[in-house]
Design a protein around this motif. Structure first.
Motif, PDB file in Angstrom:
ATOM      1  N   ALA A  58       0.856  -1.186   0.000  1.00  0.00           N
ATOM      2  CA  ALA A  58       0.000   0.000   0.000  1.00  0.00           C
ATOM      3  C   ALA A  58       0.891   1.234   0.000  1.00  0.00           C
ATOM      4  CB  ALA A  58      -0.899  -0.018   1.246  1.00  0.00           C
ATOM      5  N   PRO A  59       0.327   2.416  -0.273  1.00  0.00           N
ATOM      6  CA  PRO A  59       1.126   3.643  -0.231  1.00  0.00           C
ATOM      7  C   PRO A  59       1.757   3.855   1.150  1.00  0.00           C
ATOM      8  CG  PRO A  59      -1.004   4.044  -1.267  1.00  0.00           C
ATOM      9  CD  PRO A  59      -1.073   2.672  -0.675  1.00  0.00           C
ATOM     10  N   CYS A  63       4.585   6.603   1.391  1.00  0.00           N
ATOM     11  CA  CYS A  63       5.513   7.736   1.309  1.00  0.00           C
ATOM     12  C   CYS A  63       5.342   8.725   2.463  1.00  0.00           C
ATOM     13  CB  CYS A  63       5.339   8.468  -0.024  1.00  0.00           C
ATOM     14  SG  CYS A  63       5.578   7.417  -1.477  1.00  0.00           S
ATOM     15  N   GLU A  68       5.615  10.939  -6.022  1.00  0.00           N
ATOM     16  CA  GLU A  68       4.958   9.729  -5.540  1.00  0.00           C
ATOM     17  C   GLU A  68       4.086   9.136  -6.639  1.00  0.00           C
ATOM     18  OE1 GLU A  68       2.044   8.376  -1.791  1.00  0.00           O
ATOM     19  OE2 GLU A  68       2.689  10.464  -2.014  1.00  0.00           O
ATOM     20  N   TYR A  69       4.001   7.822  -6.719  1.00  0.00           N
ATOM     21  CA  TYR A  69       3.147   7.191  -7.718  1.00  0.00           C
ATOM     22  C   TYR A  69       2.513   5.934  -7.130  1.00  0.00           C
ATOM     23  CZ  TYR A  69       7.291   4.243  -8.459  1.00  0.00           C
ATOM     24  OH  TYR A  69       8.358   3.407  -8.278  1.00  0.00           O
ATOM     25  N   GLY A  70       1.406   5.501  -7.753  1.00  0.00           N
ATOM     26  CA  GLY A  70       0.664   4.358  -7.233  1.00  0.00           C
ATOM     27  C   GLY A  70       0.432   3.293  -8.276  1.00  0.00           C
ATOM     28  N   ASN A  71      -0.122   2.190  -7.842  1.00  0.00           N
ATOM     29  CA  ASN A  71      -0.399   1.056  -8.712  1.00  0.00           C
ATOM     30  C   ASN A  71      -1.321   1.471  -9.862  1.00  0.00           C
ATOM     31  OD1 ASN A  71      -0.498  -1.671  -9.542  1.00  0.00           O
ATOM     32  ND2 ASN A  71      -2.400  -1.982  -8.410  1.00  0.00           N
ATOM     33  N   GLU A 120       3.261  -1.015  -8.693  1.00  0.00           N
ATOM     34  CA  GLU A 120       3.834  -0.831  -7.369  1.00  0.00           C
ATOM     35  C   GLU A 120       3.400   0.508  -6.782  1.00  0.00           C
ATOM     36  OE1 GLU A 120       7.499  -1.300  -9.339  1.00  0.00           O
ATOM     37  OE2 GLU A 120       8.141   0.778  -9.041  1.00  0.00           O
ATOM     38  N   TYR A 121       3.724   0.688  -5.515  1.00  0.00           N
ATOM     39  CA  TYR A 121       3.544   1.970  -4.834  1.00  0.00           C
ATOM     40  C   TYR A 121       4.941   2.489  -4.533  1.00  0.00           C
ATOM     41  CZ  TYR A 121      -1.164   0.123  -4.160  1.00  0.00           C
ATOM     42  OH  TYR A 121      -2.411  -0.411  -4.369  1.00  0.00           O
ATOM     43  N   CYS A 167       7.968   5.970  -4.098  1.00  0.00           N
ATOM     44  CA  CYS A 167       8.326   7.351  -3.804  1.00  0.00           C
ATOM     45  C   CYS A 167       9.759   7.589  -4.258  1.00  0.00           C
ATOM     46  CB  CYS A 167       8.239   7.651  -2.311  1.00  0.00           C
ATOM     47  SG  CYS A 167       7.467   6.403  -1.279  1.00  0.00           S
ATOM     48  N   TRP A 198       9.984   1.474  -2.963  1.00  0.00           N
ATOM     49  CA  TRP A 198       8.781   1.030  -3.660  1.00  0.00           C
ATOM     50  C   TRP A 198       8.434  -0.391  -3.252  1.00  0.00           C
ATOM     51  CZ3 TRP A 198      13.571   1.645  -5.632  1.00  0.00           C
ATOM     52  CH2 TRP A 198      14.150   0.621  -6.400  1.00  0.00           C
ATOM     53  N   ALA A 202       2.811  -4.140  -5.923  1.00  0.00           N
ATOM     54  CA  ALA A 202       1.396  -4.169  -5.524  1.00  0.00           C
ATOM     55  C   ALA A 202       0.823  -5.589  -5.408  1.00  0.00           C
ATOM     56  CB  ALA A 202       0.557  -3.320  -6.486  1.00  0.00           C
TER      57      ALA A 202
END
Length: 208
Positions: A56-57, A59, A79-82, A97-98, A100, A113, A116
């Motif tokens: 999960a996130p 950062c 920051e980026y997410g799945n 992936e999640y 930073c 990272w 996910a």
């Protein structure tokens, strides 16, 4: 090569210490104030084999002092997410992936990272045993970063990157630190270990 293994391969590519300050004024017997300065926990002193990491996130959980210590100064977060397309990833790639990325003024980068989808122990062993990419060398005798885990140092003409990645339960967690080539390899590896402890602790922190 399977999509999951390809994505895992892409993913592969801190304690308060009181410091006394003396005041040199003749006749002044007032105790010197104590100022807390941040120093990360060495990876060898942190039990990553029992940590439980969330897919999960995370950062926002990473302490700013940990970023500053890793970079040697302030850093700007991306920051980026799945399922997202993000600048930190190769052009056109969608994150699985999640992650930073903190970038310093001198181009230094601190990353963390977590993959996910869940990862099995067998798949983790396969990735951990894969041959390092060109320009990278496995770090012999590196402290564990999950089970299994792998540590690499990769060099380019201008920078050197140290990284750790490993399995925490069913979560494949990775972290890396890139610094100018002038930094001594031993210092880079030690600093990366402390940075990766900060990442693991943040990723293991329950959401509020």
């Amino acid at each position: 090569m399977s999509t999951v293994l390809r994505a895992l391969g892409l993913s592969a590519l801190l304690t308060l210490v009181p410091v006394g300050i003396g005041v040199g004024v003749s006749g002044d017997r007032t105790p010197a104030p104590e100022v807390a300065s941040y120093r990360g926990t060495d990876l060898a002193d942190f039990d990553t084999t029992s940590a439980v990491v969330r897919r999960a996130p995370f950062c926002a959980m990473v302490p700013g002092e940990g970023v500053t210590e890793a970079l040697g100064g302030e850093g700007e977060l991306a920051e980026y997410g799945n399922g997202e397309q993000a600048k930190p990833l190769p052009a056109g790639d969608v994150a699985h992936e999640y992650g930073c990325v903190w970038t310093g003024a001198d181009g230094a980068e601190a990353r963390g990272w977590v993959f996910a989808p869940p990862v099995t122990g067998a798949r983790a062993q396969e990735v951990a045993k894969a041959a390092p990419a060109k320009g990278c060398t496995a770090t012999a005798g590196a402290p564990a970063f999950g089970t299994p885990s792998v540590a690499l140092v990769c060099a380019s003409a201008t920078t050197r990157t140290a990284s750790y990645r490993g399995l925490f339960g069913d979560a494949w967690l990775s972290c890396s630190l890139t610094q100018p080539i002038a930094m001594a390899p031993a210092e880079l590896v030690a600093r990366t270990g402390r940075w990766c402890v900060a990442v693991a602790q943040a990723a293991a922190t329950p959401s509020a």
